[in-house]
Design an enzyme around this catalytic site. Sequence first.
Site, PDB file in Angstrom:
ATOM      1  CG  ASP A 103      38.724 -13.756 -20.128  1.00 53.51           C
ATOM      2  OD1 ASP A 103      38.690 -13.986 -21.475  1.00 53.51           O
ATOM      3  OD2 ASP A 103      38.340 -14.498 -19.151  1.00 53.51           O
ATOM      4  CD  GLU A 133      33.488  14.717 -21.908  1.00 54.40           C
ATOM      5  OE1 GLU A 133      34.538  14.587 -21.372  1.00 54.40           O
ATOM      6  OE2 GLU A 133      32.542  13.985 -21.789  1.00 54.40           O
ATOM      7  CB  CYS A 142      28.496  12.502 -20.246  1.00 59.99           C
ATOM      8  SG  CYS A 142      30.221  11.604 -20.727  1.00 59.99           S
ATOM      9  CB  THR A 172      35.063   2.977 -21.770  1.00 61.42           C
ATOM     10  OG1 THR A 172      36.341   3.698 -21.437  1.00 61.42           O
ATOM     11  CG2 THR A 172      35.010   1.853 -20.843  1.00 61.42           C
ATOM     12  CG  HIS A 195      26.132   8.640 -19.281  1.00 66.38           C
ATOM     13  ND1 HIS A 195      26.636   8.994 -20.690  1.00 66.38           N
ATOM     14  CD2 HIS A 195      27.390   8.687 -18.685  1.00 66.38           C
ATOM     15  CE1 HIS A 195      27.802   9.004 -20.556  1.00 66.38           C
ATOM     16  NE2 HIS A 195      28.411   8.875 -19.744  1.00 66.38           N
ATOM     17  CB  SER A 219      32.953  12.995 -15.092  1.00 66.32           C
ATOM     18  OG  SER A 219      32.552  11.501 -15.032  1.00 66.32           O
TER      19      SER A 219
END
Length: 394
Positions: A32, A82, A114, A155, A236, A313
């Site tokens: 959706d 990264e 990040c 993402t 972030h 992360s």
Amino acid sequence: MTYSAIGIDRISMYTPAYFLDIRQLAVARGVDPDKFTIGIGQDQQAVIPGSQDVVTMGATAALRMLDDIDPDRLGLVILGTESGVDASKAGALYIHDLLGLPHSVRCMEIKEACFGGTAGLMTARDYVAAHPDKQALVIAADVARYGLGSGGEVTQGGGAVAMLVSSNPRILELDDDTCVYSGSIQDFWRPVYTDEALARGKYSTEQYLEFFEHVWLDYAARTGRSASEFAAFLYHLPYTKMGAKGLKRLFEITEVCDEARSLLEERFNKSIQYSRRVGNVYTGSLYLGLISLLELDDTLQADDELVLFSYGSGAVGELFTGRLVEGYRAALYSEEHAAILDNRRQVSVEEYERIFNNVAPYSPQDYVADEKYFCGSFVLEGVEGQERKYKRIG
Ligand code: HMG
């Protein structure tokens, strides 16, 4: 030299010339579209062709500020990324060469997911504190890549933010009151043999919020300051809904009056507009949010204080604050950034998939980038005999 007189003198961003409409991606994946636009909070996603990597995007972002770089004062060039292009040589050296920077500088690359851009910014700030006449160039660049049809695909994104750090900065003075929280966790990682990241999606979002809570509560306890004293909170932004969850968590753990709350929400909304169009820039995302806020908001004033939350992360969280400088608007690249975003060409899902699959391989084969997708001021022409070939095109 006090820390409060050191900070961001100029800030510039670049993202490649192609984007995907996130609703079209949703339809193609049988999802959706409201889940992607409302549930995740994205509208578009930058599509990164094979001719663009952290070196070309970083160099293009920094090129704009070349006139402000004094060859006698520049002492440090840091690339936070990264998505490095070599396991040994710092990408900062390729950028240094493409920009024709002086040889009397330290060049290095910093990696912590990040958080790399923030690590670079803090290193630059400390360097200028020790050498007040010097300048440092910090570039945060990444390609956020999870894989076609993967849970993280919505993402993805990519781009670069370049920051010139100096004494008496024209945009944001950085305070020396940062709070950090580090701990080894397995929420998101990328083994060295692949260019696609692995993520424990839900766990990563929980950890992001936990780390935010740690550093905010630590900051509030140490300084005695309240959230209402700040003009904006910047987060972030792996996807914009994540930042919205961060702001919601702030309101759950601290007292904020209604007036301050609606101002913080309004300004947060300005800070996510560029990310809604670009997607995750990993280490540059927090700074893309800063640029978005400063360029789209007309209510902020000199001496207004901002809170910035960086999360990488693995994981490291850092919360720091900064103060806007009188006349900061004149030092922004608002028109240039609007043109970069507005002049991009939309690609279909089929074209995005073709572009996604045509990048330099993680193997010793030669590679030639498709000239049809050359963009920005610098390109990777290809890889020959396991060496990357870059050139300037604009
Ligand atoms: P998912 O399983 O696709 O999504 O994973 P979901 O099922 O959890 O749904 C997401 C939201 O959409 C939910 O809202 C749903 O209710 C809503 P929430 O509960 O979160 O408020 N939703 C809808 N809304 C409107 N209409 C609908 C609808 N359907 C559902 N019809 C996830 C999403 C982000 C986890 C996934 O994309 C992923 O794994 N992404 C990569 C990891 C990531 O970005 N993590 C963020 C924190 S870690 C971080 O920030 C570091 C990072 O940048 C890397 C680094 O440091 O280098 C990633």
